[in-house]
Design a protein around this motif. Structure first.
Motif, mmCIF file in Angstrom:
data_model
loop_
_atom_site.group_PDB
_atom_site.id
_atom_site.type_symbol
_atom_site.label_atom_id
_atom_site.label_comp_id
_atom_site.label_asym_id
_atom_site.label_seq_id
_atom_site.Cartn_x
_atom_site.Cartn_y
_atom_site.Cartn_z
ATOM 1 N N TYR A 1 0.829 -1.198 0.000
ATOM 2 C CA TYR A 1 0.000 0.000 0.000
ATOM 3 C C TYR A 1 0.866 1.252 0.000
ATOM 4 N N THR A 2 0.341 2.318 -0.555
ATOM 5 C CA THR A 2 0.895 3.645 -0.358
ATOM 6 C C THR A 2 0.174 4.244 0.843
ATOM 7 N N VAL A 3 0.924 4.766 1.802
ATOM 8 C CA VAL A 3 0.326 5.212 3.060
ATOM 9 C C VAL A 3 0.639 6.678 3.326
ATOM 10 N N THR A 4 -0.415 7.429 3.619
ATOM 11 C CA THR A 4 -0.271 8.791 4.112
ATOM 12 C C THR A 4 -0.564 8.768 5.608
ATOM 13 N N GLY A 5 0.433 9.065 6.396
ATOM 14 C CA GLY A 5 0.257 9.094 7.836
ATOM 15 C C GLY A 5 -0.040 10.506 8.308
ATOM 16 N N ILE A 6 -0.894 10.616 9.310
ATOM 17 C CA ILE A 6 -1.195 11.915 9.918
ATOM 18 C C ILE A 6 -0.992 11.783 11.419
ATOM 19 N N ASP A 7 -0.172 12.655 11.980
ATOM 20 C CA ASP A 7 0.055 12.626 13.425
ATOM 21 C C ASP A 7 0.555 13.990 13.888
ATOM 22 N N CYS A 8 -0.151 14.591 14.833
ATOM 23 C CA CYS A 8 0.260 15.912 15.320
ATOM 24 C C CYS A 8 1.214 15.814 16.505
ATOM 25 N N LEU A 9 1.579 14.571 16.863
ATOM 26 C CA LEU A 9 2.563 14.341 17.924
ATOM 27 C C LEU A 9 2.183 15.084 19.208
ATOM 28 N N THR A 10 1.010 14.797 19.722
ATOM 29 C CA THR A 10 0.576 15.410 20.975
ATOM 30 C C THR A 10 1.563 15.070 22.078
ATOM 31 N N ASP A 11 1.565 15.887 23.126
ATOM 32 C CA ASP A 11 2.542 15.722 24.198
ATOM 33 C C ASP A 11 2.023 14.858 25.341
ATOM 34 N N ASN A 12 1.087 13.942 25.046
ATOM 35 C CA ASN A 12 0.585 13.060 26.108
ATOM 36 C C ASN A 12 1.664 12.089 26.588
ATOM 37 N N TYR A 13 2.698 11.884 25.770
ATOM 38 C CA TYR A 13 3.917 11.206 26.230
ATOM 39 C C TYR A 13 5.074 11.637 25.333
ATOM 40 N N ASP A 14 6.267 11.245 25.717
ATOM 41 C CA ASP A 14 7.505 11.702 25.080
ATOM 42 C C ASP A 14 7.447 11.548 23.556
ATOM 43 N N LYS A 15 7.588 12.665 22.847
ATOM 44 C CA LYS A 15 7.518 12.644 21.388
ATOM 45 C C LYS A 15 8.631 11.813 20.768
ATOM 46 N N SER A 16 9.762 11.729 21.473
ATOM 47 C CA SER A 16 10.884 10.972 20.906
ATOM 48 C C SER A 16 10.522 9.497 20.731
#
Length: 314
Positions: A26-41
Motif C-alpha cells: 500500500y501507499t500510506v499517508t500518515g497523519i500525526d500531530c505528535l501530541t505531548d501526552n507522552y515523550d515525542k521521541s
C-alpha cells in the motif's frame, strides 16, 4: 496501487498498522500531530523503520487544521487510529481536549469521507465504552462508560454509525481490548510494569490487584484492521480481544518470568474510571471476517520486554 490514510500513524497501533500496510504494497499517508501526552521521541522512534519508505509520507498536523476533504479524495481506505487516550487523565479540565481529539476530529473525518471514493473506513473504538464486565461481553451489551474517555470514544462511534445510516459511509468500528506489545504507550500498565521491574523500581497497583483484563497483542489488533478492511460489514462494531484474560497480580507474575526479575509491588487506592473487569466475546468478528488472535500473553510479553530493554538500553 492501493492508497490508505492512517491517522495517529506515529502512535502504538497506528505505526504498527502502517508498517503492515507498507509491507503489503500500500501507499500510506500518515497523519500525526505528535501530541505531548507522552515523550515525542518515542513516537518518532515508532516510525523510524519506515520513515523513508518510498510509499510513505507523514503529515505532522492536527486533523482539525487539515483540508481533509481534499486529502481523502484520492485514497481508498482510511484507518482512524488517532485520539487522545487515557482513562485517568480524562477527568476535569482536560476533558475538552478529549472532546476535540476524540469526537470533533472523528466528525471532521466522516465529513471528508462522505461522498468520496473511500471503500472502507476503520474507526479505532475501545472496550472502555462498556464499563465493567462480569462475563464474556458481546456487542449487544448496552454501553455504560465508566470514564469521560469512554464517553468520548462511544460518542465518536455513534457518529460513525449515524454517518453510515444517513450517508452510507462504509465505516467499521473496532472495540479494542487492552492492546499490548512493542511500541505500547509508556503510560500503560504493562509498559510501566515491565520497565520498572527491569529497572528494579516499585510498580504501582491500584486497589488490591483483583482487576482482570482481556489483553490483545498488537499484531492481532493490526490483523483485525486488515480483515475488517476487507470483510467487515459497514455500520457494524466489533470486539477485538485477545483471549488472554488474566488477573493483574497474575500478569505481574508473567512479567517476572519474562524479565527474569522480581517485581516490587506497591498498592495504592483504586482510581476513578478504572473498570474492574474486561472480557471480550469476539464471536462476531470471528464470524464476519475470520478474526482469530494467535499470540499468547506469554509470547507477547516476551516480545514487549525485549522491545523495552532496547528502548531504554536496559
Amino acid at each position: 496501487m492501493k492508497k490508505a490514510i492512517v491517522t495517529g500513524s506515529a502512535g502504538f497501533v497506528g505505526s504498527t498498522l502502517t508498517e503492515r500496510l507498507l509491507k503489503e504494497g500500500y501507499t500510506v499517508t500518515g497523519i500525526d500531530c505528535l501530541t505531548d501526552n507522552y515523550d515525542k521521541s518515542i513516537k518518532l522512534k515508532n516510525i523510524t523503520p519506515f520513515k523513508h519508505h518510498k510509499n510513505f509520507k507523514i503529515i505532522n498536523k492536527n486533523l482539525l487544521e487539515l483540508d481533509l476533504k481534499t486529502l481523502v479524495s484520492d485514497h481508498d481506505y482510511v484507518f482512524h487510529q488517532a485520539g487522545l487516550p487515557g482513562v485517568r487523565k480524562s477527568w476535569g479540565e482536560d476533558f475538552l481536549q478529549y472532546v476535540s481529539h476524540n469526537i470533533y476530529a472523528t466528525q471532521k473525518i466522516l465529513e471528508a469521507v462522505k461522498g468520496s471514493r473511500v471503500k472502507k473506513m476503520i474507526y479505532a473504538s475501545s472496550s472502555s465504552i462498556y464499563g465493567s464486565m462480569n462475563g464474556p461481553t458481546g456487542e449487544e451489551k448496552l454501553p455504560a462508560p465508566f470514564s469521560p474517555y469512554g464517553v468520548t470514544k462511544l460518542s465518536a462511534e455513534h457518529l460513525c454509525h449515524l454517518y453510515y445510516q444517513n450517508y452510507g459511509i462504509p465505516v467499521v468500528s473496532l472495540r479494542y481490548f487492552t492492546v499490548f506489545g512493542p511500541r505500547q504507550r509508556p503510560d500503560m500498565a504493562i509498559h510501566q510494569f515491565i520497565r520498572n521491574t527491569l529497572e528494579e523500581k516499585p510498580i504501582t497497583v491500584y486497589g488490591e490487584g483483583k482487576q482482570t483484563r482481556d489483553f490483545t497483542y498488537i499484531k492481532d489488533a493490526v490483523d483485525a484492521n486488515m480483515r475488517a478492511m476487507a470483510f467487515g460489514k459497514s455500520g457494524e462494531a466489533y470486539n477485538i480481544g485477545g483471549g488472554s484474560r488474566i488477573g493483574l497480580m497474575d500478569l505481574i507474575t508473567l512479567i517476572e518470568s519474562a524479565s527474569g526479575k522480581k517485581a516490587k509491588v506497591i498498592h495504592t487506592p483504586a482510581q476513578p474510571g478504572d473498570a474492574a473487569h474486561t472480557w471480550a466475546d469476539i464471536s462476531k468478528a470471528e464470524k464476519d471476517f475470520g478474526y482469530c488472535p494467535v499470540y499468547s500473553l506469554e509470547k507477547g510479553l516476551y516480545h514487549q520486554t525485549s522491545h523495552i530493554r532496547a528502548l531504554y538500553n536496559l
